[in-house]
Scaffold this motif. Sequence first.
Motif, PDB file in Angstrom:
ATOM      1  N   GLY A  31      20.111  26.511  83.073  1.00 30.33           N
ATOM      2  CA  GLY A  31      19.838  25.371  82.205  1.00 30.33           C
ATOM      3  C   GLY A  31      19.004  25.771  81.004  1.00 30.33           C
ATOM      4  N   ILE A  32      18.017  26.615  81.228  1.00 24.25           N
ATOM      5  CA  ILE A  32      17.163  27.091  80.130  1.00 24.25           C
ATOM      6  C   ILE A  32      17.982  27.919  79.137  1.00 24.25           C
ATOM      7  N   VAL A  33      18.912  28.739  79.648  1.00 23.56           N
ATOM      8  CA  VAL A  33      19.791  29.522  78.778  1.00 23.56           C
ATOM      9  C   VAL A  33      20.608  28.588  77.885  1.00 23.56           C
ATOM     10  N   PHE A  34      21.137  27.510  78.475  1.00 22.17           N
ATOM     11  CA  PHE A  34      21.906  26.529  77.698  1.00 22.17           C
ATOM     12  C   PHE A  34      21.043  25.918  76.591  1.00 22.17           C
ATOM     13  N   LEU A  35      19.808  25.554  76.923  1.00 24.48           N
ATOM     14  CA  LEU A  35      18.925  24.921  75.942  1.00 24.48           C
ATOM     15  C   LEU A  35      18.573  25.876  74.804  1.00 24.48           C
ATOM     16  N   HIS A  77      16.380  19.319  87.131  1.00 21.30           N
ATOM     17  CA  HIS A  77      16.709  19.303  88.562  1.00 21.30           C
ATOM     18  C   HIS A  77      17.998  20.087  88.787  1.00 21.30           C
ATOM     19  N   PRO A  78      17.919  21.365  89.191  1.00 16.50           N
ATOM     20  CA  PRO A  78      19.132  22.154  89.458  1.00 16.50           C
ATOM     21  C   PRO A  78      20.036  21.428  90.448  1.00 16.50           C
ATOM     22  N   PHE A  79      21.349  21.556  90.270  1.00 13.44           N
ATOM     23  CA  PHE A  79      22.272  20.831  91.144  1.00 13.44           C
ATOM     24  C   PHE A  79      23.485  21.687  91.480  1.00 13.44           C
ATOM     25  N   SER A  80      24.103  21.350  92.599  1.00  8.34           N
ATOM     26  CA  SER A  80      25.318  22.041  93.033  1.00  8.34           C
ATOM     27  C   SER A  80      26.509  21.110  92.856  1.00  8.34           C
TER      28      SER A  80
END
Length: 321
Positions: free
Chosen positions: A135-139, A265-268
């Motif tokens: 998620g941080i990479v995406f941001l 919130h990481p999700f699968s």
Amino acid sequence: MDYLFLVIGLALLLLGAEFLVDSSVAIAKRAQISSFIIGLTIVGMGTSAPELFVSLSSALSGHGDVAMGNIVGSNICNIFLILGVSATITPFAIQNDIVKRDIPFGIFAALLLFVLANDSRIFNSAESGLSRIEGIVFLVLFFAYMAFTITKSLKNRSKEEEEEAESKLSGKPLPLLILIAIASLAGLIGGGNLFLSSAENLARAWGVSEAVIAITIVAIGTSLPELITSIIASLKNNSELALGNVIGSNTFNILLILGTASTVHPFSIQGIRIEDFAVMIFATLCTLGVAFSFRKYFFTRGEGIFFLVCYVGYTAYLVVR
């Protein structure tokens, strides 16, 4: 009651997004921020706010399929349905910068999402989904892309005609604008939660997976602002605006919305299949294909009809599946 709540939730999302955009533009103009910056940032975020709140609330509540399906489905809807309708109504030319910069970056974002979201299938890791690091990479990619786009556009600004962003709330007192912005944000949050819960209940009642509901009903619902805007633009012979908005919105959806959701919130994911990501990538590649097929740098009516056929076919496949 779930059908009623679905409609109410959707209405809150649409109204909240509209008034958030108008109030934000009016506030920004009071601060003498350029209309270009307003359009690229505040207006763009406002029109994508429904996707943001639905995906974020889904991730926080542990419904990763809805969070991911909303974005995958919205991106497919944006390209095949919205661009298809726009080009069918009024064929339009494609700007050079979009072909050389925005479309290739959109393809890169779609491919990156496919790899990171399906790492369990590709790299035999624990499970599919998005982690906080991803998620941080995406941001980081999103803000780097925005910074590059804004810098380049500001350099070329003197060569282009200035187009002022308009707001129905211009001239209203600043305290009232702030209250409207806060109320709009509350409407978006409440509407997103209501829409999400009713869609989940309907999914269970129909015996359909949350993934399919997210890719169809939720995705179309959160894409309605872009669809309505593009139809109006096409009727006013401004269809060329639709392509830039859709490409930007799709990149925004993947990098900022999924980046934010997975960072918080990481999700699968389980119900979103490889073929769903494949259709999204195919749709993104089609935006590049229309720039070089038939008439170069031009979106024809025939290509618009092809896009609509693709969307109807994919939706029919989901229903059968």
